[in-house]
Design a protein around this motif. Sequence first.
Motif, short mmCIF file in Angstrom:
data_model
loop_
_atom_site.label_atom_id
_atom_site.label_comp_id
_atom_site.label_asym_id
_atom_site.label_seq_id
_atom_site.Cartn_x
_atom_site.Cartn_y
_atom_site.Cartn_z
N ILE A 76 0.81 -1.22 0.00
CA ILE A 76 0.00 0.00 0.00
C ILE A 76 0.84 1.27 0.00
O ILE A 76 0.67 2.15 -0.85
CB ILE A 76 -0.94 0.00 1.23
CG1 ILE A 76 -1.92 -1.17 1.14
CG2 ILE A 76 -1.69 1.33 1.34
CD1 ILE A 76 -2.69 -1.43 2.41
N VAL A 77 1.78 1.38 0.94
CA VAL A 77 2.48 2.65 1.17
C VAL A 77 3.41 3.07 0.04
O VAL A 77 3.41 4.24 -0.35
CB VAL A 77 3.22 2.62 2.52
CG1 VAL A 77 4.04 3.89 2.72
CG2 VAL A 77 2.22 2.48 3.66
N PRO A 78 4.27 2.18 -0.51
CA PRO A 78 5.17 2.64 -1.59
C PRO A 78 4.43 3.29 -2.75
O PRO A 78 4.89 4.30 -3.29
CB PRO A 78 5.87 1.36 -2.02
CG PRO A 78 5.85 0.50 -0.82
CD PRO A 78 4.53 0.77 -0.17
N LYS A 79 3.30 2.72 -3.12
CA LYS A 79 2.49 3.30 -4.20
C LYS A 79 2.04 4.71 -3.85
O LYS A 79 2.09 5.63 -4.67
CB LYS A 79 1.28 2.39 -4.46
CG LYS A 79 0.20 2.96 -5.37
CD LYS A 79 0.64 3.11 -6.79
CE LYS A 79 -0.51 3.60 -7.67
NZ LYS A 79 -0.05 4.02 -9.00
N TYR A 277 -4.95 0.10 10.78
CA TYR A 277 -4.59 -1.31 10.62
C TYR A 277 -3.82 -1.62 9.35
O TYR A 277 -3.39 -2.76 9.15
CB TYR A 277 -5.82 -2.22 10.74
CG TYR A 277 -6.84 -2.14 9.64
CD1 TYR A 277 -6.77 -3.00 8.55
CD2 TYR A 277 -7.89 -1.24 9.69
CE1 TYR A 277 -7.71 -2.93 7.54
CE2 TYR A 277 -8.85 -1.18 8.70
CZ TYR A 277 -8.75 -2.03 7.62
OH TYR A 277 -9.68 -1.97 6.62
N THR A 278 -3.59 -0.63 8.49
CA THR A 278 -2.77 -0.88 7.31
C THR A 278 -1.39 -0.24 7.39
O THR A 278 -0.45 -0.72 6.75
CB THR A 278 -3.46 -0.36 6.03
OG1 THR A 278 -3.69 1.05 6.15
CG2 THR A 278 -4.78 -1.07 5.79
N ILE A 279 -1.27 0.85 8.14
CA ILE A 279 0.00 1.58 8.20
C ILE A 279 0.60 1.59 9.60
O ILE A 279 1.79 1.28 9.78
CB ILE A 279 -0.17 3.03 7.68
CG1 ILE A 279 -0.65 3.02 6.23
CG2 ILE A 279 1.13 3.81 7.80
CD1 ILE A 279 -0.95 4.39 5.65
N LEU A 280 -0.21 1.91 10.61
CA LEU A 280 0.32 2.02 11.97
C LEU A 280 0.63 0.67 12.60
O LEU A 280 1.68 0.49 13.22
CB LEU A 280 -0.67 2.79 12.86
CG LEU A 280 -0.74 4.30 12.65
CD1 LEU A 280 -1.78 4.91 13.58
CD2 LEU A 280 0.61 4.95 12.89
N THR A 281 -0.28 -0.30 12.46
CA THR A 281 -0.09 -1.60 13.12
C THR A 281 1.19 -2.31 12.69
O THR A 281 1.90 -2.85 13.55
CB THR A 281 -1.31 -2.52 12.88
OG1 THR A 281 -2.49 -1.86 13.36
CG2 THR A 281 -1.15 -3.83 13.60
N PRO A 282 1.55 -2.35 11.39
CA PRO A 282 2.82 -2.99 11.02
C PRO A 282 4.04 -2.36 11.68
O PRO A 282 5.06 -3.03 11.86
CB PRO A 282 2.86 -2.81 9.50
CG PRO A 282 1.44 -2.72 9.09
CD PRO A 282 0.76 -1.98 10.20
N MET A 283 3.96 -1.07 12.02
CA MET A 283 5.07 -0.43 12.73
C MET A 283 5.01 -0.72 14.23
O MET A 283 6.04 -0.97 14.87
CB MET A 283 5.05 1.09 12.52
CG MET A 283 6.17 1.82 13.25
SD MET A 283 5.98 3.61 13.31
CE MET A 283 4.60 3.78 14.46
N LEU A 284 3.80 -0.73 14.79
CA LEU A 284 3.65 -0.89 16.24
C LEU A 284 3.93 -2.32 16.70
O LEU A 284 4.42 -2.52 17.82
CB LEU A 284 2.24 -0.47 16.67
CG LEU A 284 1.91 1.01 16.55
CD1 LEU A 284 0.46 1.26 16.91
CD2 LEU A 284 2.82 1.83 17.45
N ASN A 285 3.60 -3.31 15.87
CA ASN A 285 3.79 -4.71 16.27
C ASN A 285 5.20 -4.99 16.78
O ASN A 285 5.38 -5.42 17.92
CB ASN A 285 3.47 -5.65 15.10
CG ASN A 285 1.98 -5.91 14.98
OD1 ASN A 285 1.21 -5.60 15.89
ND2 ASN A 285 1.57 -6.48 13.88
N PRO A 286 6.25 -4.76 15.98
CA PRO A 286 7.60 -5.07 16.47
C PRO A 286 8.04 -4.17 17.62
O PRO A 286 8.77 -4.60 18.51
CB PRO A 286 8.49 -4.86 15.24
CG PRO A 286 7.73 -3.91 14.39
CD PRO A 286 6.28 -4.24 14.59
N LEU A 287 7.61 -2.89 17.60
CA LEU A 287 8.00 -1.97 18.67
C LEU A 287 7.41 -2.39 20.01
O LEU A 287 8.09 -2.38 21.03
CB LEU A 287 7.57 -0.54 18.32
CG LEU A 287 8.24 0.09 17.09
CD1 LEU A 287 7.73 1.50 16.88
CD2 LEU A 287 9.76 0.09 17.23
#
Length: 319
Positions: A76-79, A277-287
């Motif tokens: 999603i984000v690179p596009k 749930y498309t942009i924030l969650t992928p960053m928050l999971n590992p942190l």
Amino acid sequence: MEEYNTSSTDFTFLGLFNRKETSGLLFAIISIIFFTALMANGVMIFLIHTDSHLHTPMYFLLSHLSFIDMMYISTIVPKMLVDYLLDQRTITFVGCTAQHFLYLTLVGAEFFLLGLMAYDRYVAICNPLRYPILMSHRVCWMIIAGSWFGGSLDGFLLTPITMSFPFCNSREINHFFCEAPAVLKLACTDTTLYETVMYVCCVLMLLIPFSVVIASYAQILTTVHRMSSVEGRKKAFATCSSHMTVVTLFYGAAMYTYMLPHSYHRPEQDKVFSVFYTILTPMLNPLIYSLRNKDVTGAMKRVLGRFKGTQRVIKDFKI
């Protein structure tokens, strides 16, 4: 009568960067989130696979969660970022179909994986003596395979139907990616029956893993409450609260998007919840998992220690 077109002409995103006064700041924030997510998830995968202390079922599942998150945010984000830099907002029919399929597959896999990770925590805390048997290497691979199967089934079933509807000539998607509800608004035919089927499918995909989470944590809280060791309680709560934070953010935003009636939805609100749930969650999971986890921070220190040791050896060799 409004004309429609089923050919592979482009769609146009109205996107997130439609306000000039805030578009630059928003672009910078999303860029930082994207690269942080890639780096943090990449580091998690590296640590889990290189440090023997993290070769446990929980971290095995967590490494796959990080892998899904990296792929998920990358669909999603690179596009979005490239379109902003090139001052374009279009996506081809094929590109939209591919994005829709990957999004559904990956989000579905994460739905199931997060639910099954709650089962892992339940076994670890409520049945610690049977943990090696109930969470064996074979069971872990079955969990991974089941998560991917559930996600890909959703993608293979819903994507062809969603993209087969005739779309009106006004092919502007009031969203920042090809999410099903936004795409279906462009259809020039009645989609009520399909939307009902999709609603039921999404409810099941959300409620089944979410029910597993609720049931698992109900048992965990009961077991933790009975613990006599204060240190044991703190450790159990620390592990479980991290997982519950991720689950609340991820499932909560997804439930708003797919389970609330249309009357409660507004395009701008839909975009904000989709960002969660498309942009924030992928960053928050590992942190969340790394910052609150002594095992991960310990693994990081050991890797850095080995790196510094290697640097010293190289320096001594050169001298």
